[in-house]
Write a protein that holds these residues in place. Structure first.
Motif: not given
Length: 91
Positions: A18-19, A33-36, A62-65, A88-89
């Motif tokens: 998301y970020m 962007v997707r998880n592996l 890392s855009p996520a804090p 986001v996939v």
């Protein structure tokens, strides 16, 4: 400029995708962007060269804090078709 990127570290379960989308939207970068399955995250990105370079730097930090990128790989000659928005996939 087009790149694909795989990042590992604390990148799942911390709003990383998301970020990453927020950063891409702010910079005018398009892609996915997707998880592996191995716990990493896969990114395809295209856009203006300077925007994509800045996007890469933001993703590496890392855009996520709560996220933390410990390693990454970048392909500067990926074969994907150019994207016209960033998604986001969810798989």
């Amino acid at each position: 400029m087009k790149i694909s990127m795989i990042v590992h570290g604390r990148v799942q379960g911390v709003a990383f995708r998301y970020m990453t989308k927020i950063v891409a939207d702010e910079l005018g970068v398009y892609g996915i962007v997707r998880n592996l399955d191995d716990g990493g995250v896969y990114i395809e990105a295209n856009g203006d060269k300077l925007a994509v370079q800045q996007f890469i730097e933001e993703v590496k930090k890392s855009p996520a804090p709560m996220g933390n990128v410990t390693n990454y790989s970048i392909d500067f000659e990926p074969s994907f078709k150019e994207h016209h928005k960033f998604n986001v996939v969810y798989s």
